[in-house]
Design a protein around this motif. Structure first.
Motif, PDB file in Angstrom:
ATOM      1  N   THR A   4       0.700  -1.184   0.180  1.00  0.00           N
ATOM      2  CA  THR A   4       0.161   0.157   0.225  1.00  0.00           C
ATOM      3  C   THR A   4       0.563   1.336   0.168  1.00  0.00           C
ATOM      4  O   THR A   4       0.335   2.255  -0.274  1.00  0.00           O
ATOM      5  N   THR A   5       1.852   0.942  -0.242  1.00  0.00           N
ATOM      6  CA  THR A   5       3.421   2.170   0.318  1.00  0.00           C
ATOM      7  C   THR A   5       3.927   2.177  -1.295  1.00  0.00           C
ATOM      8  O   THR A   5       4.058   1.282  -1.717  1.00  0.00           O
ATOM      9  N   CYS A   6       4.222   3.236  -1.630  1.00  0.00           N
ATOM     10  CA  CYS A   6       5.428   3.235  -2.940  1.00  0.00           C
ATOM     11  C   CYS A   6       7.103   2.911  -2.584  1.00  0.00           C
ATOM     12  O   CYS A   6       7.456   3.613  -1.248  1.00  0.00           O
ATOM     13  N   ALA A   7       7.379   1.632  -2.612  1.00  0.00           N
ATOM     14  CA  ALA A   7       8.526   1.472  -3.055  1.00  0.00           C
ATOM     15  C   ALA A   7       9.699   2.359  -2.485  1.00  0.00           C
ATOM     16  O   ALA A   7      10.787   2.157  -1.652  1.00  0.00           O
ATOM     17  N   ALA A   8       9.252   3.643  -3.637  1.00  0.00           N
ATOM     18  CA  ALA A   8      10.424   4.814  -3.341  1.00  0.00           C
ATOM     19  C   ALA A   8      10.519   5.223  -2.418  1.00  0.00           C
ATOM     20  O   ALA A   8      11.010   5.911  -1.648  1.00  0.00           O
ATOM     21  N   CYS A   9       9.566   5.966  -2.391  1.00  0.00           N
ATOM     22  CA  CYS A   9       9.197   6.901  -1.173  1.00  0.00           C
ATOM     23  C   CYS A   9       8.024   6.967   0.376  1.00  0.00           C
ATOM     24  O   CYS A   9       7.722   7.544   0.661  1.00  0.00           O
ATOM     25  N   ALA A  10       7.975   5.912  -0.025  1.00  0.00           N
ATOM     26  CA  ALA A  10       6.468   5.785   1.470  1.00  0.00           C
ATOM     27  C   ALA A  10       5.488   5.993   0.875  1.00  0.00           C
ATOM     28  O   ALA A  10       4.638   5.930   2.023  1.00  0.00           O
ATOM     29  N   ALA A  11       4.863   6.656  -0.089  1.00  0.00           N
ATOM     30  CA  ALA A  11       3.706   7.504   0.485  1.00  0.00           C
ATOM     31  C   ALA A  11       2.344   6.180  -0.087  1.00  0.00           C
ATOM     32  O   ALA A  11       2.961   5.606  -0.548  1.00  0.00           O
ATOM     33  N   PRO A  12       1.159   7.195   0.294  1.00  0.00           N
ATOM     34  CA  PRO A  12       0.481   5.818  -0.130  1.00  0.00           C
ATOM     35  C   PRO A  12      -0.452   5.521  -0.947  1.00  0.00           C
ATOM     36  O   PRO A  12      -0.191   6.717  -2.148  1.00  0.00           O
ATOM     37  N   LEU A  13      -0.429   4.816  -1.503  1.00  0.00           N
ATOM     38  CA  LEU A  13      -0.634   4.385  -3.103  1.00  0.00           C
ATOM     39  C   LEU A  13      -2.164   3.862  -3.182  1.00  0.00           C
ATOM     40  O   LEU A  13      -2.843   3.183  -2.576  1.00  0.00           O
ATOM     41  N   ALA A  14      -2.486   4.431  -4.263  1.00  0.00           N
ATOM     42  CA  ALA A  14      -3.679   3.768  -5.149  1.00  0.00           C
ATOM     43  C   ALA A  14      -3.324   2.319  -5.852  1.00  0.00           C
ATOM     44  O   ALA A  14      -2.874   1.513  -5.939  1.00  0.00           O
ATOM     45  N   HIS A  15      -4.745   1.639  -6.073  1.00  0.00           N
ATOM     46  CA  HIS A  15      -5.043   0.450  -6.041  1.00  0.00           C
ATOM     47  C   HIS A  15      -3.819   0.140  -7.205  1.00  0.00           C
ATOM     48  O   HIS A  15      -4.245  -0.438  -7.478  1.00  0.00           O
ATOM     49  N   CYS A  32       9.480   8.035  -9.353  1.00  0.00           N
ATOM     50  CA  CYS A  32       9.732   7.321  -8.600  1.00  0.00           C
ATOM     51  C   CYS A  32      10.526   5.565  -9.336  1.00  0.00           C
ATOM     52  O   CYS A  32      10.944   5.495  -7.722  1.00  0.00           O
ATOM     53  N   GLN A  33       9.903   5.356  -9.974  1.00  0.00           N
ATOM     54  CA  GLN A  33      10.737   4.003 -10.195  1.00  0.00           C
ATOM     55  C   GLN A  33      11.663   3.965 -10.875  1.00  0.00           C
ATOM     56  O   GLN A  33      12.652   3.143 -11.140  1.00  0.00           O
ATOM     57  N   HIS A  34      11.825   5.513 -11.477  1.00  0.00           N
ATOM     58  CA  HIS A  34      13.059   5.352 -12.370  1.00  0.00           C
ATOM     59  C   HIS A  34      14.065   5.780 -10.202  1.00  0.00           C
ATOM     60  O   HIS A  34      15.497   5.044 -10.867  1.00  0.00           O
ATOM     61  N   ASP A  35      14.046   6.317  -9.953  1.00  0.00           N
ATOM     62  CA  ASP A  35      14.954   6.758  -8.841  1.00  0.00           C
ATOM     63  C   ASP A  35      14.920   4.729  -8.102  1.00  0.00           C
ATOM     64  O   ASP A  35      16.595   5.310  -7.762  1.00  0.00           O
ATOM     65  N   HIS A  36      13.902   4.718  -7.995  1.00  0.00           N
ATOM     66  CA  HIS A  36      13.992   3.344  -7.217  1.00  0.00           C
ATOM     67  C   HIS A  36      15.199   2.471  -8.376  1.00  0.00           C
ATOM     68  O   HIS A  36      15.799   1.805  -7.027  1.00  0.00           O
ATOM     69  N   TRP A  37      15.037   2.437  -9.117  1.00  0.00           N
ATOM     70  CA  TRP A  37      15.437   2.218 -10.432  1.00  0.00           C
ATOM     71  C   TRP A  37      17.543   2.243  -9.402  1.00  0.00           C
ATOM     72  O   TRP A  37      17.886   0.869 -10.141  1.00  0.00           O
ATOM     73  N   ARG A  38      17.548   3.283  -9.764  1.00  0.00           N
ATOM     74  CA  ARG A  38      18.912   3.767  -9.849  1.00  0.00           C
ATOM     75  C   ARG A  38      19.427   3.366  -8.532  1.00  0.00           C
ATOM     76  O   ARG A  38      20.710   3.400  -8.088  1.00  0.00           O
ATOM     77  N   ARG A  39      18.493   3.285  -7.662  1.00  0.00           N
ATOM     78  CA  ARG A  39      18.780   2.845  -5.736  1.00  0.00           C
ATOM     79  C   ARG A  39      19.177   1.840  -5.673  1.00  0.00           C
ATOM     80  O   ARG A  39      19.584   1.265  -4.705  1.00  0.00           O
ATOM     81  N   GLY A  40      18.929   0.658  -6.611  1.00  0.00           N
ATOM     82  CA  GLY A  40      19.441  -0.880  -6.407  1.00  0.00           C
ATOM     83  C   GLY A  40      17.859  -1.871  -6.045  1.00  0.00           C
ATOM     84  O   GLY A  40      18.584  -3.205  -6.740  1.00  0.00           O
ATOM     85  N   HIS A  41      16.539  -0.874  -7.052  1.00  0.00           N
ATOM     86  CA  HIS A  41      16.308  -2.432  -7.334  1.00  0.00           C
ATOM     87  C   HIS A  41      16.861  -2.923  -8.025  1.00  0.00           C
ATOM     88  O   HIS A  41      15.547  -4.107  -9.238  1.00  0.00           O
ATOM     89  N   LYS A  42      17.510  -2.878  -9.334  1.00  0.00           N
ATOM     90  CA  LYS A  42      17.489  -3.373 -10.353  1.00  0.00           C
ATOM     91  C   LYS A  42      18.272  -4.718  -9.340  1.00  0.00           C
ATOM     92  O   LYS A  42      18.350  -5.814 -10.991  1.00  0.00           O
ATOM     93  N   GLN A  43      19.570  -4.795  -8.702  1.00  0.00           N
ATOM     94  CA  GLN A  43      19.824  -5.834  -8.300  1.00  0.00           C
ATOM     95  C   GLN A  43      18.892  -6.942  -7.989  1.00  0.00           C
ATOM     96  O   GLN A  43      18.655  -7.842  -7.421  1.00  0.00           O
ATOM     97  N   MET A  44      17.829  -6.269  -6.713  1.00  0.00           N
ATOM     98  CA  MET A  44      16.736  -7.154  -5.904  1.00  0.00           C
ATOM     99  C   MET A  44      15.300  -7.411  -7.071  1.00  0.00           C
ATOM    100  O   MET A  44      14.940  -8.583  -7.032  1.00  0.00           O
ATOM    101  N   CYS A  45      15.443  -7.115  -8.516  1.00  0.00           N
ATOM    102  CA  CYS A  45      14.247  -7.258  -8.953  1.00  0.00           C
ATOM    103  C   CYS A  45      13.757  -8.667  -9.407  1.00  0.00           C
ATOM    104  O   CYS A  45      12.858  -9.437  -8.898  1.00  0.00           O
ATOM    105  N   LYS A  46      15.273  -9.207  -9.650  1.00  0.00           N
ATOM    106  CA  LYS A  46      14.820 -10.449  -9.965  1.00  0.00           C
ATOM    107  C   LYS A  46      14.212 -11.992  -9.311  1.00  0.00           C
ATOM    108  O   LYS A  46      14.236 -12.623  -9.296  1.00  0.00           O
ATOM    109  N   LYS A  47      15.284 -11.221  -8.031  1.00  0.00           N
ATOM    110  CA  LYS A  47      15.146 -12.641  -6.502  1.00  0.00           C
ATOM    111  C   LYS A  47      13.730 -11.793  -6.031  1.00  0.00           C
ATOM    112  O   LYS A  47      13.114 -13.295  -5.789  1.00  0.00           O
TER     113      LYS A  47
END
Length: 109
Positions: A4-15, A32-47
């Motif tokens: 229910t929260t954004c993975a990058a900024c923890a703001a509440p999300l719509a469904h 937020c998606q691009h920012d999170h990708w640059r901060r390391g989501h790229k390494q965790m995404c496959k896992k």
């Protein structure tokens, strides 16, 4: 578990918030998606994807954390105690405990 929260900024999300195509982690917007990708989501995404996508992955992660905390807190309470269910209630023929999977012997009960 619904994220229910954004993975990058923890703001509440719509469904219907945007999410990662591979692992389904949810975001406020493309920024937020691009920012999170640059901060390391790229390494965790496959896992995360292999772990059953974002909601399953994070639910299992929280479950493991809760179990570890419970085991740690209960370790002092059960130290040196004897389980009278499986040590005194033995089957007359097999000499096994009558309760299978007793907590003191795991699945060997």
């Amino acid at each position: 578990m619904i994220l229910t929260t954004c993975a990058a900024c923890a703001a509440p999300l719509a469904h219907n918030a945007p999410r990662c195509v591979r692992c389904h982690v949810r975001y406020c917007d493309a920024t937020c998606q691009h920012d999170h990708w640059r901060r390391g989501h790229k390494q965790m995404c496959k896992k995360i994807h292999r772990g059953g996508n974002a909601e399953q992955y994070y639910a299992e992660k929280k479950y493991k954390e809760a179990v570890a905390e419970a085991v740690e807190k209960c370790a002092g309470d059960t130290k040196g105690q004897t389980c009278y269910i499986c040590t005194e209630a033995l089957h007359w023929k097999t000499k096994e405990g009558l309760v299978r999977g007793c907590s003191c012997r795991g699945t060997a009960g």
